[in-house]
Design a protein around this motif. Sequence first.
Motif, PDB file in Angstrom:
ATOM      1  N   ALA A   1       0.812  -1.221   0.000  1.00 23.58           N
ATOM      2  CA  ALA A   1       0.000   0.000   0.000  1.00 23.58           C
ATOM      3  C   ALA A   1       0.839   1.262   0.000  1.00 23.58           C
ATOM      4  CB  ALA A   1      -0.937   0.004   1.205  1.00 23.58           C
ATOM      5  N   GLY A   2       2.131   1.176   0.271  1.00 23.11           N
ATOM      6  CA  GLY A   2       2.940   2.377   0.296  1.00 23.11           C
ATOM      7  C   GLY A   2       4.025   2.277   1.347  1.00 23.11           C
ATOM      8  N   ALA A   3       4.472   3.437   1.812  1.00 24.20           N
ATOM      9  CA  ALA A   3       5.608   3.486   2.724  1.00 24.20           C
ATOM     10  C   ALA A   3       5.314   4.415   3.880  1.00 24.20           C
ATOM     11  CB  ALA A   3       6.873   3.931   1.996  1.00 24.20           C
ATOM     12  N   GLY A   4       5.898   4.080   5.038  1.00 24.22           N
ATOM     13  CA  GLY A   4       5.944   4.977   6.173  1.00 24.22           C
ATOM     14  C   GLY A   4       7.387   5.374   6.408  1.00 24.22           C
ATOM     15  N   ARG A   5       7.615   6.629   6.758  1.00 24.90           N
ATOM     16  CA  ARG A   5       8.988   7.132   6.838  1.00 24.90           C
ATOM     17  C   ARG A   5       9.284   7.685   8.213  1.00 24.90           C
ATOM     18  NH1 ARG A   5      11.790  10.947   2.350  1.00 24.90           N
ATOM     19  NH2 ARG A   5      12.030   8.873   1.448  1.00 24.90           N
ATOM     20  N   CYS A   6      10.425   7.237   8.762  1.00 19.90           N
ATOM     21  CA  CYS A   6      11.016   7.852   9.944  1.00 19.90           C
ATOM     22  C   CYS A   6      12.126   8.779   9.475  1.00 19.90           C
ATOM     23  CB  CYS A   6      11.616   6.809  10.886  1.00 19.90           C
ATOM     24  SG  CYS A   6      10.433   5.676  11.637  1.00 19.90           S
ATOM     25  N   THR A   7      12.180   9.976  10.020  1.00 20.10           N
ATOM     26  CA  THR A   7      13.203  10.950   9.630  1.00 20.10           C
ATOM     27  C   THR A   7      13.985  11.378  10.863  1.00 20.10           C
ATOM     28  OG1 THR A   7      11.826  11.746   7.799  1.00 20.10           O
ATOM     29  CG2 THR A   7      13.617  13.175   8.532  1.00 20.10           C
ATOM     30  N   PHE A   8      15.322  11.375  10.732  1.00 18.98           N
ATOM     31  CA  PHE A   8      16.215  11.794  11.809  1.00 18.98           C
ATOM     32  C   PHE A   8      17.155  12.851  11.259  1.00 18.98           C
ATOM     33  CE2 PHE A   8      15.098   7.363  12.241  1.00 18.98           C
ATOM     34  CZ  PHE A   8      14.690   7.231  13.555  1.00 18.98           C
ATOM     35  N   LEU A   9      17.151  14.018  11.858  1.00 15.37           N
ATOM     36  CA  LEU A   9      18.100  15.065  11.472  1.00 15.37           C
ATOM     37  C   LEU A   9      19.250  15.035  12.469  1.00 15.37           C
ATOM     38  CD1 LEU A   9      18.890  17.441   9.681  1.00 15.37           C
ATOM     39  CD2 LEU A   9      17.622  18.947  11.239  1.00 15.37           C
ATOM     40  N   VAL A  10      20.395  14.574  12.009  1.00 13.62           N
ATOM     41  CA  VAL A  10      21.582  14.486  12.854  1.00 13.62           C
ATOM     42  C   VAL A  10      22.428  15.722  12.603  1.00 13.62           C
ATOM     43  CG1 VAL A  10      23.631  13.150  13.425  1.00 13.62           C
ATOM     44  CG2 VAL A  10      21.504  11.974  12.803  1.00 13.62           C
ATOM     45  N   THR A  11      22.693  16.469  13.648  1.00 13.90           N
ATOM     46  CA  THR A  11      23.395  17.732  13.507  1.00 13.90           C
ATOM     47  C   THR A  11      24.334  17.915  14.687  1.00 13.90           C
ATOM     48  OG1 THR A  11      23.120  20.139  13.465  1.00 13.90           O
ATOM     49  CG2 THR A  11      21.452  18.891  14.617  1.00 13.90           C
ATOM     50  N   GLY A  12      25.354  18.722  14.482  1.00 10.75           N
ATOM     51  CA  GLY A  12      26.275  19.061  15.560  1.00 10.75           C
ATOM     52  C   GLY A  12      26.012  20.434  16.128  1.00 10.75           C
ATOM     53  N   LYS A  13      24.887  21.043  15.745  1.00  6.85           N
ATOM     54  CA  LYS A  13      24.560  22.381  16.247  1.00  6.85           C
ATOM     55  C   LYS A  13      24.342  22.351  17.759  1.00  6.85           C
ATOM     56  CE  LYS A  13      21.516  24.888  14.234  1.00  6.85           C
ATOM     57  NZ  LYS A  13      20.276  25.371  13.583  1.00  6.85           N
ATOM     58  N   ALA A  14      24.877  23.324  18.421  1.00  8.83           N
ATOM     59  CA  ALA A  14      24.659  23.440  19.863  1.00  8.83           C
ATOM     60  C   ALA A  14      23.238  23.912  20.128  1.00  8.83           C
ATOM     61  CB  ALA A  14      25.664  24.413  20.469  1.00  8.83           C
ATOM     62  N   TYR A  15      22.703  23.486  21.265  1.00 11.36           N
ATOM     63  CA  TYR A  15      21.382  23.960  21.677  1.00 11.36           C
ATOM     64  C   TYR A  15      21.454  25.447  22.023  1.00 11.36           C
ATOM     65  CZ  TYR A  15      19.556  19.195  21.996  1.00 11.36           C
ATOM     66  OH  TYR A  15      19.123  17.931  21.704  1.00 11.36           O
ATOM     67  N   ALA A  16      20.290  26.050  22.130  1.00 11.73           N
ATOM     68  CA  ALA A  16      20.224  27.485  22.418  1.00 11.73           C
ATOM     69  C   ALA A  16      20.596  27.763  23.870  1.00 11.73           C
ATOM     70  CB  ALA A  16      18.824  28.008  22.128  1.00 11.73           C
ATOM     71  N   PRO A  17      21.277  28.876  24.140  1.00 17.04           N
ATOM     72  CA  PRO A  17      21.474  29.301  25.540  1.00 17.04           C
ATOM     73  C   PRO A  17      20.150  29.787  26.116  1.00 17.04           C
ATOM     74  CG  PRO A  17      22.322  30.958  24.041  1.00 17.04           C
ATOM     75  CD  PRO A  17      21.894  29.799  23.180  1.00 17.04           C
ATOM     76  N   GLU A  18      20.048  29.772  27.454  1.00 10.67           N
ATOM     77  CA  GLU A  18      18.832  30.224  28.132  1.00 10.67           C
ATOM     78  C   GLU A  18      19.190  31.369  29.059  1.00 10.67           C
ATOM     79  OE1 GLU A  18      15.821  26.783  28.842  1.00 10.67           O
ATOM     80  OE2 GLU A  18      17.798  26.056  29.459  1.00 10.67           O
ATOM     81  N   PHE A  19      18.611  32.533  28.774  1.00 10.99           N
ATOM     82  CA  PHE A  19      18.911  33.713  29.575  1.00 10.99           C
ATOM     83  C   PHE A  19      18.362  33.557  30.987  1.00 10.99           C
ATOM     84  CE2 PHE A  19      19.296  35.847  25.378  1.00 10.99           C
ATOM     85  CZ  PHE A  19      20.602  36.286  25.531  1.00 10.99           C
ATOM     86  N   TYR A  20      19.111  34.066  31.923  1.00  9.23           N
ATOM     87  CA  TYR A  20      18.739  34.018  33.333  1.00  9.23           C
ATOM     88  C   TYR A  20      18.019  35.323  33.664  1.00  9.23           C
ATOM     89  CZ  TYR A  20      19.224  33.078  38.344  1.00  9.23           C
ATOM     90  OH  TYR A  20      18.980  32.833  39.670  1.00  9.23           O
ATOM     91  N   TYR A  21      16.689  35.257  33.795  1.00 14.41           N
ATOM     92  CA  TYR A  21      15.882  36.468  33.981  1.00 14.41           C
ATOM     93  C   TYR A  21      15.805  36.911  35.433  1.00 14.41           C
ATOM     94  CZ  TYR A  21      14.253  36.346  29.175  1.00 14.41           C
ATOM     95  OH  TYR A  21      14.186  36.391  27.806  1.00 14.41           O
TER      96      TYR A  21
END
Length: 926
Positions: A586-606
């Motif tokens: 009947a077709g295909a199901g797809r799993c997608t994984f984006l592998v990256t080395g980007k650092a996560y965002a910093p979080e400001f201390y309010y």
Amino acid sequence: MLLFTERVYTIREGETLELQCLVTGHPRPQIRWTKTAGGASDRQGDSSLHNETLKIDNISRHQGGRYYCKAENGLGSPAIRSIRVDVYYLDDPVITVHQSVGEAKEQFYFERTVFLRCVANSNPPVHYTWRRGREALTQGSDSGVEIYEPFFTQGETKILKLKNLRPQDYAEYTCISSVRNVCGIGDKSAHFSLNNRTAPPSIKLLLDDPLVVNPGETITLVCVASGGDPPPTLRWVRPGGEELPRRSVINGGTLTIPAVTVDDGGAYSCMASNNVGNPAKKSTTILVRGLRKGRFWITPDPYHNDDNIQIGREVKISCQVEATPPEELQFSWLKNGRPLRSSERMVITHTDTDVSPGTTNLDIIDLKFTDFGTYTCVASLRNGGTPEISIDVNISSTTVPPELTVPRGRSHLIAQEGDTVDLQCLVSGKPKPIILWSRVEESGGAAAAAVALMPDGSAETESYDGVLRISNLTREMSGTYRCQTSQYNGFNVKPREALIQLVVQFPPTVEPVYTEIRQALGRAFSLTCRLLRAHPARLLRYEWKLGSRLLTVGQFSDQRDDTNYLVRALNREGYGEYTCDITNEAGAGRCTFLVTGKAYAPEFYYDTYSALWENQPRVYGFKLQWTQMEPNAVDRILAYRLGIRQMGQSRWWEQEIPMEGTIQKGELLTYNLTKLVKPDSYLVRLTPITRYGEGDATERIITYSGTLLTPDILKQLDFRCGFEDEAMCLFSQDKTDEFDWTRHSAATRDTKYTPNTGPSSDHTGSKQGFYMYIETSRPRLDGDKARLLSPIFNMNSKSSSSSSSATNNPTYCFAFYYHMYGKHIGALNVFLRQKGQTVSDTSVWSLTGNQGDRWRQAKVNIHPTTAFQMMMEGVRGSGIEGDIAIDDVTIEEGECKDPPPKSDRQHLATWQLRGFLIIIIILHFI
């Protein structure tokens, strides 16, 4: 996690409720409001449920209950505080009158015991008061009167019992309901005039029952009161709470329905009530003339097994029609268009007219060739008003019972989701019967048939051509479908039926649909794509790709429902989008994984203390503080790119902030922004940089906020505050006390109400100078507290030691002027609040009672070991002449030059708040 004693908040129905949840913690917590089940305020999808403030306009009684503010930021357990909202209301009371003995025909209340019952819905419980005329009635005040609350009403009903009615009992009675002015809800009252004419209601209907009308006519139902004192109120209702027709016009007891339709038929009731005895009720039925659902069927000779129609046999033709009113239904028969009368060989019979739907039968005995022809059954109503129904039935040598088959190759159909499919059953016979489609499911090991709903939601679907078309197939439509002949419009023989198996194929459903994975170079990791469901579930294949490059292919075994791809050591070419396609017919199901080395965002201390400071008259600075989200997930962060742009301008200024060593999770990073022009605001962007390149950026706005303090203020030994500025040197009111300190000058303060308390000028003697004071006039109560908090001061890093011993900690002198004049003076307390891993309050100075009409100075040595602030607590005394004032607060490094007063009754009280998240709920209502 913090534990607090639950607060109860009261509000009047119809007002606006605001619950505000003040939260501290880093990273910035996410807030959600929830409520115990069962209240009307469970407003799913309302955006206010996710804000710090929950606002409910025009609150109703059903929206009371326990509300929870939940804050979480992924560190430790969530912080939760609850508050119970109690909605107060008072409905108008209602007086009803009853008597204990059966009714007398003439004088209803002559020598009878009479009960006056008063009822009012309320929160809190209502208090009732009875009056007779202007006389207040109480238990024992009149031997002929008893006042009590029945047990079964739980105090909500107050009954006035009049024993053996006397002449003086004929009077005007008033029931006053009260909730004692809580939330400003005033008393409400109801009146009843009892006299010798008082009687329960009685009514009569001025119309025929049942009322038979033709469609399109206008009908009028008239209900009049035939008795009752006071005069009863009349209303029309339908059984089961069904609404009256929308076109209805009501005028007192008269109900008019124009252009009546079949749907308007049914029962209607007139209700009369005057709060005496039980309501009166009389009902009538409206019958709208009409004929519906004409059907026929042919019954072959019941004495022979052969279902065919043959000469010499018996044949019965039956005709069925639903009629309103059923007793007006009449049938007639025609043969080849000519009237047919009952005879020995042509026997016409009718069912009882009271049976609905009505049925007529034509029995043809000893069928002859001359009996072949067209027979017509005609149904009508005696009084007309609706078109008659004619049903033609042809009897001939070609009239044969039905046969039902499924076309070859169509008994097992395979289709895919989204398709349109036709299920077909071929039917032969004359006359051709209606085909009924239904659905069958196999349940249990015994394969017992269970009826399931059709795709359109019905239990059964009619088809005249034997075709069932199903559009936009879904996987839930798979199953067994049954087609069968109906006895109506056909032969009254055992139904013929056939089964069709429908299989709906659908592509594999997989998880995860999309996932972002951040990885450092050289690390190993595994990707997993899991199969949830598919049809067909065999011969499933998988295919892994990185971009367009094929990595591996394979086939699922019966024992596995997932496939894995392992990266042993990530290199730069390994970054990108990985896909896993799982396929079937009947077709295909797809799993997608984006592998990256980007650092996560910093979080400001309010929640930085004293983040703003002045370093020149026209500019200001800001201590930018942040933590790094998941710093160890990717390669080490080498630097941050700092971008800053003046609001309203388009140009960015950028620079790099280098990072030495590895950043730890939760580590607080700091960078000072300088030369920010007053009073402008700036947009700041912070982007982490690794070997991979730039990571996710975070932005915030820096806003100048008036009077500022330098972070090194304690080094300058020059903190002084006379409260002359509206900013009050960044002093703030504590949100957990009972009332606030007030900033005033003697020139503006009105002392006419309490002239014997409070200062007549500030500490310097100026009537224009400002100071802070507590106003103890009403509604303040004895013991109410007002707390004023100083700014938070950072410790001088050079003078503080890593040792925890008190001898190595710096000493500061905290001084202030106080004015405590009045015969009702309570207490003035000073606390040192320290901000470390926990928050602690320590009492350092306290004074109670009248100190005379003059300003005095207090000095006290403090020994903080971490960031701290001072808390000034004013406690209201026993009366309104208890105003306490403070002025000219200073903090200097070193011991106080003059020793503190000897008799200030110092005491220690330490309390701690534990937990990373702190929640304070502030309540407002309009």
